[in-house]
Design an enzyme around this catalytic site. Structure first.
Site, PDB file in Angstrom:
ATOM      1  CG  ASP A 182      -0.325  -0.150   2.497  1.00  8.90           C
ATOM      2  OD1 ASP A 182       0.763   0.442   2.676  1.00  8.90           O
ATOM      3  OD2 ASP A 182      -0.855  -0.863   3.368  1.00  8.90           O
TER       4      ASP A 182
ATOM      5  CE  LYS B  99      -6.966  -0.049   4.325  1.00  8.26           C
ATOM      6  NZ  LYS B  99      -6.663  -0.644   5.606  1.00  8.26           N
TER       7      LYS B  99
ATOM      8  CG  MET C 127      -3.617   6.622  11.386  1.00  4.74           C
ATOM      9  SD  MET C 127      -4.702   5.179  11.509  1.00  4.74           S
ATOM     10  CE  MET C 127      -4.539   4.752  13.246  1.00  4.74           C
TER      11      MET C 127
HETATM   12  N1  SAH Z   1       1.732   0.357  10.877  1.00  4.56           N
HETATM   13  C1  SAH Z   1       2.205   1.692  10.718  1.00  4.56           C
HETATM   14  C2  SAH Z   1       1.148   2.705  11.091  1.00  4.56           C
HETATM   15  C3  SAH Z   1      -0.040   2.683  10.166  1.00  4.56           C
HETATM   16  S1  SAH Z   1      -1.263   3.863  10.579  1.00  4.56           S
HETATM   17  C4  SAH Z   1       3.486   1.880  11.538  1.00  4.56           C
HETATM   18  O1  SAH Z   1       3.826   1.024  12.350  1.00  4.56           O
HETATM   19  O2  SAH Z   1       4.187   2.869  11.323  1.00  4.56           O
HETATM   20  C5  SAH Z   1      -0.849   5.178   9.497  1.00  4.56           C
HETATM   21  C6  SAH Z   1      -0.210   6.306  10.247  1.00  4.56           C
HETATM   22  O3  SAH Z   1       1.134   5.989  10.517  1.00  4.56           O
HETATM   23  C7  SAH Z   1      -0.153   7.612   9.513  1.00  4.56           C
HETATM   24  O4  SAH Z   1      -1.354   8.315   9.589  1.00  4.56           O
HETATM   25  C8  SAH Z   1       0.958   8.326  10.258  1.00  4.56           C
HETATM   26  O5  SAH Z   1       0.477   8.836  11.472  1.00  4.56           O
HETATM   27  C9  SAH Z   1       1.881   7.177  10.582  1.00  4.56           C
HETATM   28  N2  SAH Z   1       2.994   7.061   9.650  1.00  4.56           N
HETATM   29  C10 SAH Z   1       3.300   6.018   8.871  1.00  4.56           C
HETATM   30  N3  SAH Z   1       4.455   6.233   8.202  1.00  4.56           N
HETATM   31  C11 SAH Z   1       4.889   7.445   8.584  1.00  4.56           C
HETATM   32  C12 SAH Z   1       6.040   8.224   8.294  1.00  4.56           C
HETATM   33  N4  SAH Z   1       6.974   7.807   7.444  1.00  4.56           N
HETATM   34  N5  SAH Z   1       6.174   9.423   8.912  1.00  4.56           N
HETATM   35  C13 SAH Z   1       5.256   9.864   9.770  1.00  4.56           C
HETATM   36  N6  SAH Z   1       4.156   9.170  10.073  1.00  4.56           N
HETATM   37  C14 SAH Z   1       3.969   7.971   9.509  1.00  4.56           C
END
Ligand code: SAH
Length: 511
Positions: A38, A60, A175
């Protein structure tokens, strides 16, 4: 009874920096039949996939759900039922707000085998790349990972704002960008002091990383002014103040610089990797594609008649590569070259020749064809037969000068370069958005092809505020002939020279 070997691997793809993928995840992607990913999973990781692997994008991004969660689950089940190994890449860690748990439950229900490969979550790594340790003995005794997605006014809220507001906690919201005002309001209402530091880190760990800081009182305004959007991590707590001292990633010399790479994709990786390491964001707009000659006959004839040559001269890495490709394709090996002397232009060409176990006899001091001529002056080239496998339409100075020195030069086309326009629209859009700081030109043809890509647009106007970085005087001359003035010229005329020149340019700019 047949055993279904289908299996799904729920893989944490890490937060964005491709180097933060685990070794286990990499090995799994390399062997998978199907790779499902995704928008949070770095596309770089797809390069590890097998050439024949099926690659499926399930989207997504905020509201734009390319496939619903149900459909994704179904897809994973279907592919595994077909007996396939499925690598399901998820941004960060699959079990940290990644719906990995739901996907695993679905697989379990359907009797599909699965494994989980944890990943580096953005919740920890995005703050780390912003210089914010989420724990520190002097500042906090606990950390919470919290969804920032819960809508205001939800009846059965599970959000324990009173617990979150406890004075020394570090709170990490995922998020949460759209809901920031609501998060701030709840924390303040539950007694978190208004001067508590807050940071948002967008696209953490990537070269697009952007960080803003403020306090519970100011952050909503700060974010609004910066126009900062999702995806970002929100960190609330005293540890945020350590950023001032500990920031490191955004201090890289080329951090925040958006640099266009115009080289052929097959040749760009070294330059891209090095610029990334220095913090730059590389935008690959290849202007050249390198292909074997349309007519292979001259090259094949030269290889069949190698005995009559005394010298083999290479002017580029591609010349070396395509020469040896043909040699091997004809069932010969390096023993067919034992009687030859070699000359290479440039240390990189020499190194590439070295990969085949051959040491170049001559390496001109500078990297222009003209200095090869000087280098040949001492070796008695008169009366010798020289084979020069190189690009179609290459400059004529080298064969002309060698001929003047009494050599018999056979030029054969080892490869052809063609214009490619795959990145044209991206380039024009980014230039119009002022989203490009510099463009690198590594040969004359990259300049002329680049300008061809801008045909129909006002190229000069679009490039007005863009720094043009040329690999050397010949490329610069081509640029000037097209009305462009390079702001950077490498010396030495090599890729490392070009990188050095970019570093010097931006270091002086900041002074
Ligand atoms: N499983 C993922 C989180 C998924 S929920 C993890 O462990 O990182 C999606 C959220 O993750 C986004 O809305 C944001 O808040 C955060 N996110 C994911 N990648 C990011 C990044 N490179 N920098 C900042 N926030 C990130």
């Amino acid at each position: 009874m047949t055993v279904n070997k289908g299996k799904v691997f729920l893989i944490g793809a890490g937060p964005g920096d491709p180097g933060l993928l685990t070794i286990k995840a990499k090995e799994c992607i390399e062997s998978a039949d199907v790779v499902v990913y995704d928008y949070l999973a770095s596309p770089y990781l797809l390069e590890y996939a097998r050439k024949d692997a099926e690659i499926i994008y399930v989207g997504k991004k905020g509201g734009d759900h390319t496939l619903t969660q149900d459909k994704i689950n179904l897809l994973l089940v279907d592919k595994a039922r077909e007996g396939k190994t499925v690598a399901r890449l998820k941004g960060g860690d699959p079990f940290v707000f990644g719906r990995g748990g739901e996907e695993a439950q679905e697989l379990l229900e359907d009797g599909i085998a699965y494994e989980v490969i944890p990943g580096v979550t953005s919740a920890i790594s995005a703050p780390a790349y912003a210089g914010i340790p989420i724990t520190h003995r002097d500042h906090t005794s606990f950390v919470s990972f919290i969804t920032g997605h819960e809508k205001p006014g939800k009846k059965e809220s599970r959000m324990q704002w009173d617990v979150f507001a406890r004075s020394d906690a570090t709170l990490v919201f995922l998020m949460g960008v759209k809901n920031l005002a609501n998060i701030v309001k709840n924390l303040l209402e539950n007694g978190k002091p208004a001067d508590t530091p807050v940071a948002l880190v967008r696209w953490g760990t990537t070269t697009r990383q952007q960080t803003v800081t403020g306090t519970l009182e100011t952050i909503v305004q700060v974010v609004k002014e910066a126009g900062l959007k999702s995806p970002a991590i929100i960190v609330v707590g005293h540890v945020v103040s350590l950023r001032e001292e500990l920031a490191w990633f955004d201090k890289k010399p080329l951090f925040g610089k958006r640099i266009v790479i115009t080289r052929a994709r097959a040749q760009a990786s070294g330059l891209v990797a090095e610029l990334n390491r220095l913090g730059a964001q590389c935008i690959e707009i290849p202007t050249i594609e390198i292909a074997p000659p349309k007519d292979m006959a001259p090259m094949e004839a030269a290889i069949a008649g190698l005995d009559k040559y005394q010298w083999l001269v290479f002017t580029s890495v591609n010349g070396v590569k395509f020469f040896f490709d043909t040699l091997f394709a004809k069932g010969k090996d390096v023993r067919a070259l034992g009687h030859l002397k070699f000359a290479c232009i440039g240390p990189v060409t020499k190194e590439r020749l070295g990969d085949y176990g051959i040491v170049s006899d001559i390496l001109p001091e500078t990297y222009r064809a003209e200095s090869v001529v000087d280098a040949f002056a001492g070796v008695g080239i008169s009366g010798k037969k020289v084979l020069l496998p190189r690009a179609k339409k290459a400059r004529t100075i080298l064969p002309e000068e060698l001929t003047k020195m009494g050599a018999q030069v056979d030029e054969v086309t080892a490869y052809e370069t063609e214009l490619t326009d795959e990145g044209r629209q991206t380039l024009i859009d980014m230039l119009k958005d002022n989203a490009i700081d510099a463009v690198t030109f590594t040969s004359s043809s990259t300049v002329s092809n680049f300008m061809t890509l801008l045909d129909g647009e006002n190229g000069k106007a679009l490039l007005k505020d863009v720094t043009l970085a040329s690999i050397g005087p010949i490329t610069s001359d081509t640029a000037r002939s097209l009305g462009l003035e390079p702001g950077i010229e490498a010396d030495p005329y090599t890729i490392p020279g070009l990188i050095e020149a970019l570093l010097t340019h931006y270091a002086t700019e900041q002074d």
